[in-house]
Design an enzyme around this catalytic site. Structure first.
Site, mmCIF file in Angstrom:
data_model
loop_
_atom_site.group_PDB
_atom_site.id
_atom_site.type_symbol
_atom_site.label_atom_id
_atom_site.label_comp_id
_atom_site.label_asym_id
_atom_site.label_seq_id
_atom_site.Cartn_x
_atom_site.Cartn_y
_atom_site.Cartn_z
ATOM 1 N N CYS A 212 0.819 -1.227 0.000
ATOM 2 C CA CYS A 212 0.000 0.000 0.000
ATOM 3 C C CYS A 212 0.849 1.272 0.000
ATOM 4 O O CYS A 212 0.356 2.344 -0.330
ATOM 5 C CB CYS A 212 -0.952 0.008 1.182
ATOM 6 S SG CYS A 212 -2.114 -1.354 1.109
ATOM 7 N N HIS B 72 -3.428 7.339 2.122
ATOM 8 C CA HIS B 72 -3.812 5.988 1.701
ATOM 9 C C HIS B 72 -5.180 5.695 2.307
ATOM 10 O O HIS B 72 -5.439 6.033 3.462
ATOM 11 C CB HIS B 72 -2.778 4.978 2.188
ATOM 12 C CG HIS B 72 -3.198 3.570 1.969
ATOM 13 N ND1 HIS B 72 -3.671 3.136 0.745
ATOM 14 C CD2 HIS B 72 -3.242 2.493 2.801
ATOM 15 C CE1 HIS B 72 -3.985 1.849 0.842
ATOM 16 N NE2 HIS B 72 -3.734 1.439 2.079
ATOM 17 N N ASN C 86 -10.088 -0.149 -0.226
ATOM 18 C CA ASN C 86 -8.623 -0.058 -0.203
ATOM 19 C C ASN C 86 -8.075 -0.607 -1.524
ATOM 20 O O ASN C 86 -8.137 -1.808 -1.763
ATOM 21 C CB ASN C 86 -8.105 -0.862 0.997
ATOM 22 C CG ASN C 86 -6.590 -0.810 1.122
ATOM 23 O OD1 ASN C 86 -5.890 -0.375 0.221
ATOM 24 N ND2 ASN C 86 -6.091 -1.275 2.264
#
Ligand code: UT7
Length: 318
Positions: free
Chosen positions: A114, A245, A275
Protein backbone atom coordinates in the site's frame (compact mmCIF):
# COMPACT_ATOMS: atom_id res chain seq x y z
CA UNK A 1 18.82 23.01 -8.76
CA UNK A 2 16.13 20.69 -10.08
CA UNK A 3 12.77 19.91 -8.54
CA UNK A 4 10.04 17.44 -9.42
CA UNK A 5 6.57 18.68 -10.24
CA UNK A 6 3.32 16.83 -10.90
CA UNK A 7 2.05 18.08 -14.27
CA UNK A 8 -0.79 15.62 -14.84
CA UNK A 9 -2.75 12.87 -13.17
CA UNK A 10 -5.22 10.17 -14.10
CA UNK A 11 -7.29 7.41 -12.59
CA UNK A 12 -9.11 4.27 -13.58
CA UNK A 13 -11.68 2.17 -11.77
CA UNK A 14 -13.23 -1.00 -13.24
CA UNK A 15 -16.84 -0.59 -14.26
CA UNK A 16 -18.31 -3.17 -11.90
CA UNK A 17 -19.28 -1.75 -8.52
CA UNK A 18 -19.73 -4.18 -5.64
CA UNK A 19 -21.86 -2.85 -2.78
CA UNK A 20 -21.44 -3.96 0.83
CA UNK A 21 -24.87 -5.57 0.62
CA UNK A 22 -23.56 -8.10 -1.94
CA UNK A 23 -20.89 -9.23 0.52
CA UNK A 24 -23.64 -10.20 2.95
CA UNK A 25 -24.39 -13.10 0.59
CA UNK A 26 -20.77 -14.30 0.63
CA UNK A 27 -19.73 -14.00 4.29
CA UNK A 28 -21.26 -13.32 7.69
CA UNK A 29 -21.06 -9.54 7.62
CA UNK A 30 -23.30 -6.52 7.27
CA UNK A 31 -23.32 -3.25 5.40
CA UNK A 32 -23.56 -1.57 8.80
CA UNK A 33 -20.43 -3.32 10.20
CA UNK A 34 -18.38 -2.52 7.11
CA UNK A 35 -19.47 1.12 7.04
CA UNK A 36 -18.94 1.80 10.72
CA UNK A 37 -15.66 -0.11 11.12
CA UNK A 38 -14.05 1.02 7.85
CA UNK A 39 -16.03 3.79 6.12
CA UNK A 40 -16.32 1.64 2.98
CA UNK A 41 -19.66 1.57 1.11
CA UNK A 42 -18.58 -0.01 -2.17
CA UNK A 43 -15.56 -1.05 -4.21
CA UNK A 44 -14.82 -1.62 -7.91
CA UNK A 45 -14.00 -5.13 -9.12
CA UNK A 46 -12.14 -5.87 -12.35
CA UNK A 47 -13.54 -8.02 -15.14
CA UNK A 48 -12.13 -11.51 -15.43
CA UNK A 49 -10.30 -10.61 -18.64
CA UNK A 50 -8.96 -7.30 -17.30
CA UNK A 51 -5.31 -6.95 -16.22
CA UNK A 52 -3.32 -4.76 -13.85
CA UNK A 53 -1.34 -3.27 -16.76
CA UNK A 54 -4.57 -2.43 -18.61
CA UNK A 55 -5.85 -0.52 -15.59
CA UNK A 56 -2.47 1.23 -15.42
CA UNK A 57 -2.68 2.05 -19.12
CA UNK A 58 -6.10 3.69 -18.77
CA UNK A 59 -4.92 5.83 -15.85
CA UNK A 60 -1.67 6.70 -17.66
CA UNK A 61 -3.48 7.84 -20.81
CA UNK A 62 -5.49 10.29 -18.72
CA UNK A 63 -2.36 11.60 -16.98
CA UNK A 64 -0.57 12.01 -20.31
CA UNK A 65 -3.59 13.85 -21.76
CA UNK A 66 -3.85 16.21 -18.79
CA UNK A 67 -0.13 17.03 -18.88
CA UNK A 68 -0.20 17.68 -22.63
CA UNK A 69 3.22 16.04 -23.12
CA UNK A 70 4.36 13.87 -25.99
CA UNK A 71 4.50 10.35 -24.52
CA UNK A 72 7.90 9.65 -26.06
CA UNK A 73 9.43 12.37 -23.86
CA UNK A 74 8.94 10.10 -20.83
CA UNK A 75 12.33 8.86 -19.53
CA UNK A 76 11.18 6.64 -16.73
CA UNK A 77 8.16 4.44 -15.99
CA UNK A 78 7.69 3.10 -12.49
CA UNK A 79 4.72 0.91 -11.65
CA UNK A 80 3.91 0.28 -8.00
CA UNK A 81 1.95 -2.95 -7.71
CA UNK A 82 1.67 -6.11 -5.64
CA UNK A 83 -0.57 -7.77 -8.21
CA UNK A 84 1.50 -7.82 -11.43
CA UNK A 85 0.05 -9.31 -14.63
CA UNK A 86 2.90 -11.84 -14.76
CA UNK A 87 5.97 -12.83 -12.75
CA UNK A 88 7.86 -11.19 -15.58
CA UNK A 89 8.17 -9.06 -17.66
CA UNK A 90 7.38 -6.33 -15.18
CA UNK A 91 3.99 -4.64 -15.34
CA UNK A 92 5.91 -1.46 -16.24
CA UNK A 93 7.25 -3.13 -19.43
CA UNK A 94 3.80 -4.48 -20.28
CA UNK A 95 2.40 -0.99 -19.78
CA UNK A 96 5.15 0.49 -21.95
CA UNK A 97 4.08 -1.90 -24.72
CA UNK A 98 0.40 -0.98 -24.30
CA UNK A 99 1.26 2.72 -24.49
CA UNK A 100 3.27 2.05 -27.65
CA UNK A 101 6.39 3.68 -26.16
CA UNK A 102 9.57 2.65 -27.98
CA UNK A 103 11.91 5.47 -26.95
CA UNK A 104 13.99 3.26 -24.62
CA UNK A 105 12.63 4.74 -21.38
CA UNK A 106 13.61 2.78 -18.26
CA UNK A 107 10.70 0.75 -16.90
CA UNK A 108 10.43 -1.29 -13.73
CA UNK A 109 8.06 -2.27 -10.92
CA UNK A 110 8.24 -1.40 -7.25
CA UNK A 111 6.66 -3.64 -4.64
CA UNK A 112 5.90 -1.91 -1.36
CA UNK A 113 2.22 -2.92 -1.12
CA UNK A 114 0.00 0.00 0.00
CA UNK A 115 3.04 2.33 0.30
CA UNK A 116 4.07 1.45 -3.24
CA UNK A 117 3.04 4.73 -4.85
CA UNK A 118 4.98 6.77 -2.27
CA UNK A 119 8.03 4.53 -2.86
CA UNK A 120 7.72 4.93 -6.66
CA UNK A 121 7.22 8.69 -6.37
CA UNK A 122 10.27 8.97 -4.14
CA UNK A 123 12.46 6.98 -6.56
CA UNK A 124 11.33 9.08 -9.53
CA UNK A 125 11.93 12.25 -7.51
CA UNK A 126 15.55 11.23 -6.83
CA UNK A 127 16.20 10.67 -10.55
CA UNK A 128 14.60 13.95 -11.59
CA UNK A 129 16.20 16.01 -8.80
CA UNK A 130 19.64 14.63 -9.62
CA UNK A 131 19.25 15.60 -13.27
CA UNK A 132 19.58 11.99 -14.43
CA UNK A 133 16.03 11.93 -15.83
CA UNK A 134 13.63 14.63 -16.90
CA UNK A 135 10.17 13.16 -17.05
CA UNK A 136 8.54 10.18 -15.34
CA UNK A 137 5.29 8.30 -15.44
CA UNK A 138 4.53 6.90 -12.00
CA UNK A 139 1.61 4.58 -11.42
CA UNK A 140 -0.04 2.75 -8.55
CA UNK A 141 -2.17 -0.13 -9.80
CA UNK A 142 -3.60 -3.12 -7.97
CA UNK A 143 -6.10 -5.86 -8.68
CA UNK A 144 -6.74 -6.96 -5.10
CA UNK A 145 -9.85 -8.94 -6.06
CA UNK A 146 -7.53 -11.65 -7.50
CA UNK A 147 -5.76 -12.22 -4.17
CA UNK A 148 -8.79 -12.11 -1.87
CA UNK A 149 -10.20 -15.13 -0.11
CA UNK A 150 -13.88 -14.40 -0.71
CA UNK A 151 -14.77 -16.59 2.27
CA UNK A 152 -12.65 -14.56 4.73
CA UNK A 153 -14.78 -11.74 6.12
CA UNK A 154 -11.81 -10.10 7.83
CA UNK A 155 -10.24 -9.21 4.46
CA UNK A 156 -12.67 -9.57 1.53
CA UNK A 157 -14.79 -6.61 2.60
CA UNK A 158 -11.85 -4.20 2.65
CA UNK A 159 -10.24 -4.16 -0.77
CA UNK A 160 -10.97 -3.01 -4.32
CA UNK A 161 -9.30 -2.68 -7.72
CA UNK A 162 -8.03 0.41 -9.54
CA UNK A 163 -5.13 2.43 -10.87
CA UNK A 164 -3.86 5.98 -10.54
CA UNK A 165 -1.06 7.72 -12.43
CA UNK A 166 0.96 10.93 -12.42
CA UNK A 167 3.34 12.57 -14.85
CA UNK A 168 6.33 14.10 -13.08
CA UNK A 169 8.45 16.72 -14.76
CA UNK A 170 11.66 18.58 -14.00
CA UNK A 171 10.99 22.08 -12.68
CA UNK A 172 12.98 25.05 -11.37
CA UNK A 173 10.58 25.44 -8.45
CA UNK A 174 9.14 22.85 -6.02
CA UNK A 175 7.33 20.51 -6.58
CA UNK A 176 8.14 17.71 -4.27
CA UNK A 177 9.72 19.05 -1.08
CA UNK A 178 10.37 15.77 0.67
CA UNK A 179 9.60 12.08 0.49
CA UNK A 180 10.21 9.77 3.43
CA UNK A 181 10.35 5.99 3.17
CA UNK A 182 10.43 3.45 5.98
CA UNK A 183 10.12 -0.31 6.40
CA UNK A 184 10.32 -2.88 9.17
CA UNK A 185 10.34 -6.44 7.84
CA UNK A 186 10.01 -7.93 11.30
CA UNK A 187 6.26 -7.32 10.87
CA UNK A 188 6.12 -9.33 7.63
CA UNK A 189 3.58 -11.85 8.91
CA UNK A 190 1.08 -9.20 10.08
CA UNK A 191 -0.14 -8.54 6.55
CA UNK A 192 0.87 -10.88 3.77
CA UNK A 193 0.00 -13.01 0.79
CA UNK A 194 1.83 -16.10 2.00
CA UNK A 195 2.57 -17.63 -1.38
CA UNK A 196 4.80 -16.68 -4.28
CA UNK A 197 7.47 -18.33 -6.41
CA UNK A 198 10.09 -19.89 -4.14
CA UNK A 199 7.58 -20.26 -1.33
CA UNK A 200 4.23 -21.82 -2.19
CA UNK A 201 3.18 -23.30 1.11
CA UNK A 202 -0.13 -21.49 1.48
CA UNK A 203 -2.96 -20.16 -0.66
CA UNK A 204 -2.16 -16.90 -2.49
CA UNK A 205 -4.65 -14.77 -0.57
CA UNK A 206 -4.32 -11.67 1.62
CA UNK A 207 -4.02 -12.61 5.30
CA UNK A 208 -4.06 -9.84 7.86
CA UNK A 209 -3.95 -9.37 11.62
CA UNK A 210 -6.30 -6.44 11.14
CA UNK A 211 -6.42 -4.95 14.59
CA UNK A 212 -2.63 -5.03 15.02
CA UNK A 213 -2.14 -3.52 11.55
CA UNK A 214 -4.65 -0.84 12.49
CA UNK A 215 -2.76 0.10 15.65
CA UNK A 216 0.58 0.15 13.84
CA UNK A 217 -0.87 2.27 11.03
CA UNK A 218 -2.24 4.92 13.41
CA UNK A 219 1.11 5.18 15.23
CA UNK A 220 3.23 5.19 12.06
CA UNK A 221 1.08 7.87 10.44
CA UNK A 222 1.18 9.94 13.61
CA UNK A 223 4.99 9.81 13.69
CA UNK A 224 5.57 10.40 10.00
CA UNK A 225 3.52 13.60 10.04
CA UNK A 226 5.94 15.08 12.60
CA UNK A 227 8.96 13.74 10.75
CA UNK A 228 7.81 15.20 7.42
CA UNK A 229 7.10 18.62 8.89
CA UNK A 230 10.44 18.64 10.75
CA UNK A 231 12.33 17.86 7.52
CA UNK A 232 10.63 20.55 5.48
CA UNK A 233 10.10 23.35 7.99
CA UNK A 234 6.42 23.45 7.10
CA UNK A 235 3.81 23.66 9.84
CA UNK A 236 0.47 21.85 10.09
CA UNK A 237 -1.26 25.06 9.02
CA UNK A 238 0.65 25.14 5.73
CA UNK A 239 -0.98 21.92 4.50
CA UNK A 240 -3.93 22.52 2.18
CA UNK A 241 -4.79 18.90 1.49
CA UNK A 242 -4.22 15.54 3.06
CA UNK A 243 -4.24 12.83 0.38
CA UNK A 244 -3.87 9.68 2.48
CA UNK A 245 -3.81 5.99 1.70
CA UNK A 246 -7.44 4.92 1.92
CA UNK A 247 -7.50 1.76 4.05
CA UNK A 248 -9.84 2.74 6.84
CA UNK A 249 -11.68 5.98 7.58
CA UNK A 250 -10.80 5.62 11.27
CA UNK A 251 -7.04 5.60 10.51
CA UNK A 252 -7.46 8.72 8.35
CA UNK A 253 -9.53 10.43 11.05
CA UNK A 254 -6.73 9.86 13.57
CA UNK A 255 -4.20 11.54 11.23
CA UNK A 256 -6.57 14.43 10.59
CA UNK A 257 -6.97 14.94 14.34
CA UNK A 258 -3.21 14.89 14.79
CA UNK A 259 -2.84 17.55 12.07
CA UNK A 260 -5.61 19.67 13.59
CA UNK A 261 -7.24 19.66 10.15
CA UNK A 262 -10.87 19.44 9.19
CA UNK A 263 -12.22 16.40 7.32
CA UNK A 264 -13.04 18.94 4.58
CA UNK A 265 -9.28 19.21 3.96
CA UNK A 266 -8.96 15.50 3.15
CA UNK A 267 -9.52 13.87 -0.20
CA UNK A 268 -11.58 10.85 0.81
CA UNK A 269 -12.28 8.00 -1.58
CA UNK A 270 -12.41 5.07 0.84
CA UNK A 271 -16.24 4.99 0.80
CA UNK A 272 -16.41 4.55 -2.98
CA UNK A 273 -13.14 2.73 -3.76
CA UNK A 274 -12.33 0.65 -0.67
CA UNK A 275 -8.62 -0.06 -0.20
CA UNK A 276 -7.01 -0.14 -3.65
CA UNK A 277 -3.49 -0.61 -2.21
CA UNK A 278 -0.84 1.17 -4.33
CA UNK A 279 -3.55 2.90 -6.38
CA UNK A 280 -5.34 4.62 -3.54
CA UNK A 281 -3.22 7.79 -3.24
CA UNK A 282 -2.91 8.63 -6.97
CA UNK A 283 -6.61 7.82 -7.41
CA UNK A 284 -7.52 10.20 -4.58
CA UNK A 285 -5.22 12.86 -6.02
CA UNK A 286 -6.94 12.48 -9.38
CA UNK A 287 -10.38 12.82 -7.80
CA UNK A 288 -9.33 15.99 -5.95
CA UNK A 289 -7.74 17.57 -9.00
CA UNK A 290 -10.57 16.72 -11.41
CA UNK A 291 -13.34 17.99 -9.13
CA UNK A 292 -11.45 21.27 -8.74
CA UNK A 293 -10.65 21.06 -5.03
CA UNK A 294 -6.87 20.70 -5.49
CA UNK A 295 -5.48 23.68 -7.39
CA UNK A 296 -2.08 24.51 -8.68
CA UNK A 297 0.12 25.78 -5.85
CA UNK A 298 -1.69 23.87 -3.09
CA UNK A 299 0.45 22.06 -0.50
CA UNK A 300 -0.37 18.36 -0.29
CA UNK A 301 0.65 15.79 2.29
CA UNK A 302 0.47 12.16 1.17
CA UNK A 303 1.05 9.28 3.57
CA UNK A 304 0.67 5.51 3.47
CA UNK A 305 1.31 2.33 5.40
CA UNK A 306 1.19 -1.19 4.07
CA UNK A 307 2.42 -4.77 4.18
CA UNK A 308 6.06 -5.27 5.04
CA UNK A 309 5.49 -3.18 7.06
CA UNK A 310 6.33 -0.31 4.75
CA UNK A 311 5.32 3.29 5.30
CA UNK A 312 6.13 6.67 3.87
CA UNK A 313 5.08 10.22 3.08
CA UNK A 314 5.43 12.92 0.47
CA UNK A 315 5.03 16.67 0.91
CA UNK A 316 4.61 18.56 -2.32
CA UNK A 317 3.28 21.67 -3.97
CA UNK A 318 0.82 20.75 -6.70
O1 UT7 B 1 -3.75 -1.06 3.53
C1 UT7 B 1 -2.83 -1.68 4.38
C2 UT7 B 1 -3.14 -1.43 5.75
N1 UT7 B 1 -4.37 -2.08 6.13
C3 UT7 B 1 -5.05 -1.52 7.06
O2 UT7 B 1 -4.68 -0.44 7.46
C4 UT7 B 1 -6.21 -2.23 7.66
C5 UT7 B 1 -6.10 -2.03 9.13
N2 UT7 B 1 -7.12 -2.71 9.94
C6 UT7 B 1 -8.40 -2.29 9.92
O3 UT7 B 1 -8.81 -1.47 9.14
C7 UT7 B 1 -9.32 -2.88 10.99
O4 UT7 B 1 -8.55 -3.54 11.95
C8 UT7 B 1 -10.40 -3.84 10.43
C9 UT7 B 1 -11.45 -3.03 9.69
C10 UT7 B 1 -9.76 -4.85 9.53
C11 UT7 B 1 -11.11 -4.55 11.58
O5 UT7 B 1 -11.63 -3.60 12.49
P1 UT7 B 1 -11.35 -3.78 14.06
O6 UT7 B 1 -12.10 -2.71 14.74
O7 UT7 B 1 -9.86 -3.80 14.24
O8 UT7 B 1 -12.03 -5.15 14.37
P2 UT7 B 1 -11.37 -6.49 14.93
O9 UT7 B 1 -10.41 -7.07 13.94
O10 UT7 B 1 -10.87 -6.25 16.31
O11 UT7 B 1 -12.65 -7.40 14.98
C12 UT7 B 1 -13.77 -7.08 15.80
C13 UT7 B 1 -14.85 -8.13 15.59
C14 UT7 B 1 -14.32 -9.56 15.63
O12 UT7 B 1 -15.29 -10.36 16.28
P3 UT7 B 1 -15.06 -10.86 17.79
O13 UT7 B 1 -13.78 -11.64 17.75
O14 UT7 B 1 -14.97 -9.60 18.61
O15 UT7 B 1 -16.28 -11.67 18.05
C15 UT7 B 1 -14.25 -9.96 14.19
O16 UT7 B 1 -14.36 -11.35 13.99
O17 UT7 B 1 -15.42 -7.98 14.29
C16 UT7 B 1 -15.42 -9.23 13.60
N3 UT7 B 1 -15.31 -9.02 12.18
C17 UT7 B 1 -16.39 -8.81 11.39
N4 UT7 B 1 -17.71 -8.77 11.65
C18 UT7 B 1 -18.54 -8.53 10.63
C19 UT7 B 1 -14.20 -8.96 11.44
N5 UT7 B 1 -14.52 -8.74 10.15
C20 UT7 B 1 -15.87 -8.64 10.10
C21 UT7 B 1 -16.78 -8.41 9.07
N6 UT7 B 1 -18.10 -8.36 9.37
N7 UT7 B 1 -16.39 -8.21 7.79
Amino acid sequence: MHYTRVIGCGGYLPERVMLNKELEDLVETSDEWIRTRTGIRQRHIAREDETTSEMACNASQQAIDMSGIEPDTIDLIIVATSTPDLIYPSTACLLQKKLGLRNGAAAFDVQAVCSGFIYALSIADQYIRSGAMRRALVIGTDMNSRILDWSDRTTCVLFGDGAGAVILDRSDTPGVYKTLLHADGSYSDYLQVPSGVSCQTAEPFIRMRGNEVFKFAVKAMDEIVDETLAHTGFTKNDIDWLVPHQANLRIITATVKKLGMSMDDVILTVAEHGNTSAASIPLALDVGVRDGRIRQGDIILMEAVGGGFTWGSALLRY
